[in-house]
Design a protein around this motif. Structure first.
Motif, PDB file in Angstrom:
ATOM      1  N   ALA A 248       0.859  -1.175   0.000  1.00 55.12           N
ATOM      2  CA  ALA A 248       0.000   0.000   0.000  1.00 55.12           C
ATOM      3  C   ALA A 248       0.901   1.234   0.000  1.00 55.12           C
ATOM      4  O   ALA A 248       1.785   1.357   0.850  1.00 55.12           O
ATOM      5  N   TRP A 249       0.682   2.112  -0.958  1.00 56.00           N
ATOM      6  CA  TRP A 249       1.513   3.304  -1.132  1.00 56.00           C
ATOM      7  C   TRP A 249       0.669   4.549  -0.902  1.00 56.00           C
ATOM      8  O   TRP A 249      -0.521   4.558  -1.204  1.00 56.00           O
ATOM      9  N   ILE A 250       1.297   5.608  -0.424  1.00 55.82           N
ATOM     10  CA  ILE A 250       0.627   6.905  -0.351  1.00 55.82           C
ATOM     11  C   ILE A 250       0.864   7.584  -1.697  1.00 55.82           C
ATOM     12  O   ILE A 250       2.012   7.812  -2.084  1.00 55.82           O
ATOM     13  N   ALA A 251      -0.233   7.872  -2.399  1.00 60.68           N
ATOM     14  CA  ALA A 251      -0.109   8.435  -3.747  1.00 60.68           C
ATOM     15  C   ALA A 251      -1.281   9.347  -4.058  1.00 60.68           C
ATOM     16  O   ALA A 251      -2.418   9.069  -3.670  1.00 60.68           O
ATOM     17  N   SER A 252      -0.996  10.405  -4.778  1.00 58.88           N
ATOM     18  CA  SER A 252      -2.055  11.256  -5.324  1.00 58.88           C
ATOM     19  C   SER A 252      -2.634  10.535  -6.545  1.00 58.88           C
ATOM     20  O   SER A 252      -2.007   9.599  -7.073  1.00 58.88           O
ATOM     21  N   PRO A 253      -3.786  10.962  -7.036  1.00 56.11           N
ATOM     22  CA  PRO A 253      -4.317  10.335  -8.252  1.00 56.11           C
ATOM     23  C   PRO A 253      -3.337  10.430  -9.432  1.00 56.11           C
ATOM     24  O   PRO A 253      -3.192   9.479 -10.196  1.00 56.11           O
ATOM     25  N   GLU A 254      -2.648  11.554  -9.554  1.00 52.34           N
ATOM     26  CA  GLU A 254      -1.693  11.719 -10.648  1.00 52.34           C
ATOM     27  C   GLU A 254      -0.504  10.777 -10.495  1.00 52.34           C
ATOM     28  O   GLU A 254      -0.048  10.167 -11.468  1.00 52.34           O
ATOM     29  N   GLU A 255       0.010  10.648  -9.275  1.00 52.10           N
ATOM     30  CA  GLU A 255       1.124   9.729  -9.030  1.00 52.10           C
ATOM     31  C   GLU A 255       0.701   8.285  -9.279  1.00 52.10           C
ATOM     32  O   GLU A 255       1.462   7.493  -9.837  1.00 52.10           O
ATOM     33  N   ALA A 256      -0.505   7.947  -8.867  1.00 52.44           N
ATOM     34  CA  ALA A 256      -0.999   6.583  -9.084  1.00 52.44           C
ATOM     35  C   ALA A 256      -1.113   6.279 -10.570  1.00 52.44           C
ATOM     36  O   ALA A 256      -0.814   5.167 -11.003  1.00 52.44           O
ATOM     37  N   GLU A 257      -1.523   7.247 -11.353  1.00 50.81           N
ATOM     38  CA  GLU A 257      -1.620   7.062 -12.805  1.00 50.81           C
ATOM     39  C   GLU A 257      -0.245   6.759 -13.399  1.00 50.81           C
ATOM     40  O   GLU A 257      -0.069   5.825 -14.172  1.00 50.81           O
ATOM     41  N   ILE A 258       0.734   7.527 -12.996  1.00 53.82           N
ATOM     42  CA  ILE A 258       2.107   7.337 -13.493  1.00 53.82           C
ATOM     43  C   ILE A 258       2.658   5.993 -13.027  1.00 53.82           C
ATOM     44  O   ILE A 258       3.196   5.211 -13.813  1.00 53.82           O
ATOM     45  N   CYS A 259       2.518   5.727 -11.731  1.00 57.55           N
ATOM     46  CA  CYS A 259       3.091   4.494 -11.170  1.00 57.55           C
ATOM     47  C   CYS A 259       2.325   3.259 -11.610  1.00 57.55           C
ATOM     48  O   CYS A 259       2.906   2.184 -11.739  1.00 57.55           O
ATOM     49  N   GLY A 260       1.040   3.394 -11.861  1.00 59.12           N
ATOM     50  CA  GLY A 260       0.271   2.266 -12.382  1.00 59.12           C
ATOM     51  C   GLY A 260       0.776   1.835 -13.741  1.00 59.12           C
ATOM     52  O   GLY A 260       0.918   0.640 -14.018  1.00 59.12           O
ATOM     53  N   ALA A 261       1.077   2.807 -14.598  1.00 49.49           N
ATOM     54  CA  ALA A 261       1.630   2.486 -15.924  1.00 49.49           C
ATOM     55  C   ALA A 261       2.992   1.818 -15.781  1.00 49.49           C
ATOM     56  O   ALA A 261       3.305   0.871 -16.504  1.00 49.49           O
ATOM     57  N   ARG A 262       3.784   2.276 -14.844  1.00 51.86           N
ATOM     58  CA  ARG A 262       5.100   1.659 -14.621  1.00 51.86           C
ATOM     59  C   ARG A 262       4.950   0.257 -14.032  1.00 51.86           C
ATOM     60  O   ARG A 262       5.657  -0.672 -14.432  1.00 51.86           O
ATOM     61  N   ALA A 263       4.032   0.104 -13.088  1.00 49.96           N
ATOM     62  CA  ALA A 263       3.829  -1.208 -12.446  1.00 49.96           C
ATOM     63  C   ALA A 263       3.392  -2.248 -13.468  1.00 49.96           C
ATOM     64  O   ALA A 263       3.754  -3.429 -13.363  1.00 49.96           O
ATOM     65  N   ALA A 264       2.611  -1.833 -14.462  1.00 46.93           N
ATOM     66  CA  ALA A 264       2.114  -2.760 -15.481  1.00 46.93           C
ATOM     67  C   ALA A 264       3.238  -3.393 -16.291  1.00 46.93           C
ATOM     68  O   ALA A 264       3.045  -4.435 -16.914  1.00 46.93           O
TER      69      ALA A 264
ATOM     70  N   TYR B 265      -3.737  -0.760  -8.433  1.00 50.02           N
ATOM     71  CA  TYR B 265      -4.960   0.031  -8.516  1.00 50.02           C
ATOM     72  C   TYR B 265      -4.962   1.147  -7.486  1.00 50.02           C
ATOM     73  O   TYR B 265      -4.289   1.089  -6.466  1.00 50.02           O
ATOM     74  N   PHE B 266      -5.734   2.172  -7.796  1.00 46.71           N
ATOM     75  CA  PHE B 266      -5.911   3.344  -6.949  1.00 46.71           C
ATOM     76  C   PHE B 266      -7.241   3.203  -6.228  1.00 46.71           C
ATOM     77  O   PHE B 266      -8.273   3.016  -6.876  1.00 46.71           O
ATOM     78  N   ARG B 267      -7.211   3.243  -4.915  1.00 46.61           N
ATOM     79  CA  ARG B 267      -8.440   3.138  -4.132  1.00 46.61           C
ATOM     80  C   ARG B 267      -8.293   3.956  -2.853  1.00 46.61           C
ATOM     81  O   ARG B 267      -7.788   3.470  -1.851  1.00 46.61           O
ATOM     82  N   PRO B 268      -8.742   5.206  -2.881  1.00 45.19           N
ATOM     83  CA  PRO B 268      -8.681   6.019  -1.661  1.00 45.19           C
ATOM     84  C   PRO B 268      -9.573   5.432  -0.574  1.00 45.19           C
ATOM     85  O   PRO B 268     -10.601   4.823  -0.849  1.00 45.19           O
ATOM     86  N   SER B 269      -9.153   5.621   0.654  1.00 49.08           N
ATOM     87  CA  SER B 269      -9.913   5.116   1.796  1.00 49.08           C
ATOM     88  C   SER B 269     -10.592   6.273   2.510  1.00 49.08           C
ATOM     89  O   SER B 269      -9.987   7.332   2.690  1.00 49.08           O
ATOM     90  N   PRO B 270     -11.816   6.070   2.971  1.00 47.45           N
ATOM     91  CA  PRO B 270     -12.469   7.124   3.748  1.00 47.45           C
ATOM     92  C   PRO B 270     -11.937   7.195   5.195  1.00 47.45           C
ATOM     93  O   PRO B 270     -12.212   8.147   5.906  1.00 47.45           O
ATOM     94  N   ALA B 271     -11.160   6.200   5.598  1.00 46.58           N
ATOM     95  CA  ALA B 271     -10.635   6.166   6.970  1.00 46.58           C
ATOM     96  C   ALA B 271      -9.523   7.194   7.131  1.00 46.58           C
ATOM     97  O   ALA B 271      -8.553   7.192   6.376  1.00 46.58           O
ATOM     98  N   SER B 272      -9.652   8.056   8.112  1.00 47.40           N
ATOM     99  CA  SER B 272      -8.666   9.118   8.309  1.00 47.40           C
ATOM    100  C   SER B 272      -7.315   8.579   8.774  1.00 47.40           C
ATOM    101  O   SER B 272      -6.295   9.228   8.587  1.00 47.40           O
TER     102      SER B 272
END
Length: 158
Positions: free
Chosen positions: A74-90, A99-106
């Motif tokens: 589990a990584w701390i990522a902004s939506p933009e970072e997740a987009e970049i890193c998702g392409a790299r992870a692939a 995948y990018f999945r924000p959590s509502p848990a604070s």
């Protein structure tokens, strides 16, 4: 509600589980349904096209192939970072999910997840460190599997 033909019910009953372990699984499904192999393939394409079947794919039991270790990272990522890193992870064959999945848990700041497989825990961690060193994400948590739960799909047709 959609009415399924007898052939559709038989074919769906078979494909919702594992395909036959034979050289010609669709011919075997066709024989069980009492239709031709071509008709079976057309039936499956039609059910997929109209949304009855969402996807049709293979599942590999990675433990049976010697890939015994895994780590959900589990990584701390902004939506933009997740987009970049998702392409790299692939591009990594040992990463099966990203995948990018924000959590509502604070108290859970992690938003981007990668599932890493290896033959050993050290292989998994080596890849985690390689990722950390090569992309903008630095904060992560490694979530280890304690045990594998039974993986089964819903059964709609007997």
């Amino acid at each position: 509600m959609r009415k399924f033909t007898p052939a559709e019910r038989v074919v769906l009953g078979i494909v919702q589980d594992n395909l036959p372990h034979t050289l010609a699984p669709f011919a075997d499904i066709a024989k069980a349904a009492g239709i031709s192999e071509a008709d079976t393939l057309a039936l499956l394409r039609g059910l997929k096209d109209c949304g009855v079947i969402r996807r049709f794919g293979a599942s590999i039991r990675h433990q049976r192939t010697g890939w015994d270790a895994n780590a959900m990272v589990a990584w701390i990522a902004s939506p933009e970072e997740a987009e970049i890193c998702g392409a790299r992870a692939a591009k990594y064959p040992r990463i099966s999910h990203a995948y990018f999945r924000p959590s509502p848990a604070s108290d859970w700041p992690y938003t981007f997840y990668t599932m890493i497989h290896g033959r050993t825990d050290q292989e998994c961690m080596d890849l985690v460190h390689e990722l950390r060193d090569s992309w903008p994400l630095k904060d992560y948590a490694v979530l280890r599997s304690i045990r594998e739960l039974k993986k089964t799909s819903m059964r709609y047709f007997a």
